[in-house]
Write an enzyme that holds these catalytic residues in place. Structure first.
Site, short mmCIF file in Angstrom:
data_model
loop_
_atom_site.label_atom_id
_atom_site.label_comp_id
_atom_site.label_asym_id
_atom_site.label_seq_id
_atom_site.Cartn_x
_atom_site.Cartn_y
_atom_site.Cartn_z
N THR A 1 0.85 -1.20 0.00
CA THR A 1 0.00 0.00 0.00
C THR A 1 0.88 1.24 0.00
OG1 THR A 1 -1.88 -1.09 1.02
CG2 THR A 1 -1.66 1.27 1.43
N HIS B 1 -7.27 -10.79 -1.67
CA HIS B 1 -6.72 -10.40 -0.37
C HIS B 1 -7.65 -10.92 0.73
CE1 HIS B 1 -4.82 -8.35 2.81
NE2 HIS B 1 -4.69 -7.13 2.30
N ASN C 1 -4.82 -10.16 6.81
CA ASN C 1 -4.61 -8.91 7.56
C ASN C 1 -5.85 -8.25 8.12
OD1 ASN C 1 -1.97 -9.37 7.05
ND2 ASN C 1 -1.73 -7.84 5.46
N TYR D 1 -8.91 -7.83 6.96
CA TYR D 1 -9.88 -7.16 6.09
C TYR D 1 -11.10 -8.06 5.89
CZ TYR D 1 -6.14 -3.81 5.73
OH TYR D 1 -5.18 -2.88 6.06
N ASN E 1 -4.72 -5.26 12.44
CA ASN E 1 -6.10 -4.76 12.44
C ASN E 1 -6.97 -5.43 13.50
OD1 ASN E 1 -5.95 -2.71 10.44
ND2 ASN E 1 -5.74 -4.32 8.89
C1 8OZ Z 1 -0.40 -0.95 5.15
C2 8OZ Z 1 -1.19 0.17 5.22
C3 8OZ Z 1 -2.50 0.10 4.78
C4 8OZ Z 1 -3.00 -1.09 4.28
C5 8OZ Z 1 -2.44 -4.79 4.35
C6 8OZ Z 1 -3.45 -3.50 2.57
O1 8OZ Z 1 -1.90 -4.79 5.45
C7 8OZ Z 1 -2.72 -3.50 3.68
C8 8OZ Z 1 -2.19 -2.22 4.23
C9 8OZ Z 1 -0.89 -2.14 4.67
O2 8OZ Z 1 -2.77 -5.82 3.78
#
Ligand code: 8OZ
Length: 378
Positions: A41, A190, A193, A195, A250
């Site tokens: 990112t 994806h 992480n 999401y 996260n």
């Molecule tokens: C860093 C900052 C914002 C998003 C991930 C898409 O960790 C990200 C991400 C990484 O998968």
């Protein structure tokens, strides 16, 4: 001229590094080396989600990677969670990405786009009409995102209705279709992480009592249906998936990591996918039992396996030689070394990365890291 493309790679000086430079068939994607560029990112896209002109140079400079995996790109306006990330849901996005895939192909490279929906990791100010972020359940993450006002706590999410789930799965299919139109060699789902897809997998974030929640056999449904939708638009052999078992990014957790991600691997097996990608470790001090758990999960996978996380060249080559990996994805090293494979081959010094320019800004810390050729002629 920078050293890019596939024909200009020198022979590795160190015999131990040879495994990194063997070609590989990752499903339908034939790659000339095992040094993948991890999704990164960078927050430099236009506000409407069209990738910037600078991104053309950025990706072209890195075309000697076995495979470039782009920065995470939202599949819909509701899939966005940070300022200035690119999308893959409008024609303007397709036009922007087309210039990038053409530049990479011209330089002899291959590029897959990472398909992203952030789910609860977002803020009302980033979403259409100030909507609340979508999530399996109303469980707010204790984390922040980056908005116009700087770092802010993520907003409380809404629990997705069945209609919203169906719509989102359709959005994944459209993104895959647009990725083909934009000239990508593949897509990466994806599912890592913390999401949206990961939020469905974990029993901490998924508290639904319908067919998308409850036992892991139900929590896995969203990943399965997204994978089905994506592979109805692009060949399974051009579809990779990224997972982060044991990941805590996260505000993630799950009560049974081995069980949860074991079933995820089972659901992905037998489809002829291009590869499975694991975020293994954000830092090097991951406990032994976690590394062992990750290895057990990787062994359960029937295809090409790509770990990522703080690897150096020697370690990556060792893993490949030992059959623990087929390729390795490098992130931060690719930020600061556009010609990373050539540097590995020559045993050349590596540029250091500057963390302060990772997210947002312009050319500085993005397209101005020198390749070896640039330094010789500078
Ligand atoms: C860093 C900052 C914002 C998003 C991930 C898409 O960790 C990200 C991400 C990484 O998968």
């Amino acid at each position: 001229m920078s050293m890019t493309g596939t024909t200009s790679l020198p022979e590795p000086r160190q015999a131990e590094l040879k495994p990194l430079f063997e070609p590989l068939k990752a499903g339908d994607i034939e790659v000339p080396n095992r040094i993948f560029m991890a999704p990164l990112t960078r927050n430099r896209a236009h506000e409407d989600g069209t990738p910037s002109e600078l991104a053309i140079d950025y990706y072209r400079q890195r075309a000697s990677a076995g495979l470039i995996i782009t920065e995470a790109s939202q599949i819909s306006a509701m899939g966005k969670g940070y300022l200035d990330t690119p999308g893959i849901h409008e024609n303007s996005h397709v036009e922007g990405w087309k210039k990038i895939t053409e530049a990479v192909h011209e330089a002899g490279g291959r590029i897959a786009i990472q398909l992203w929906h952030v789910g609860r990791i977002s803020h009302t100010s980033l979403l259409p009409g100030g909507a609340s972020p979508l999530a399996p359940s109303v469980v707010r993450a204790k984390t922040q995102t980056f908005t116009k006002n700087g770092f802010e706590d993520v907003s409380e999410p809404q629990a997705m209705s069945l209609d919203q789930i169906r719509q989102t799965i359709d959005d994944y299919a459209r993104a895959a279709r647009l990725a083909v139109k934009a000239g990508f060699d593949g897509v990466e789902i994806h599912a890592a992480n913390g999401y949206l897809i990961d939020q469905f997998l974990s029993d901490a974030t998924n508290q639904r009592d319908d067919e998308y929640g409850g036992a892991i056999e139900h929590r896995i449904r969203f990943l399965r249906e997204v994978t089905d939708a994506v592979t109805s638009e692009i060949a399974p052999g051009r579809t990779g998936v990224r997972l982060s078992p044991y990941g805590q990014a996260n505000d993630m957790s799950a009560s049974d990591q081995q069980g949860t991600y074991g079933v995820a691997v089972d659901v992905l097996n037998g489809r002829g996918l291009s590869y499975l990608h694991f975020v293994e470790r954000f830092s090097r001090d991951i406990p032994e039992d976690v590394m062992a758990g990750l290895a057990t999960l990787a062994e359960r996978w029937d295809g090409v396996f790509v770990p990522n996380g703080s690897f150096n060249a020697a370690e990556a080559a060792e893993w490949i030689a030992a059959g623990k990996a087929d390729a390795v994805a490098f992130g931060k090293l690719f930020i600061s070394n556009p010609d990373l494979p050539a540097r590995f081959a020559l045993g050349a010094e590596l540029n250091e990365w500057d963390q302060s320019t990772f997210y947002g800004g312009g050319a500085e810390g993005y397209t101005d890291y020198p390749a070896l050729g640039d330094q010789l002629t500078a």
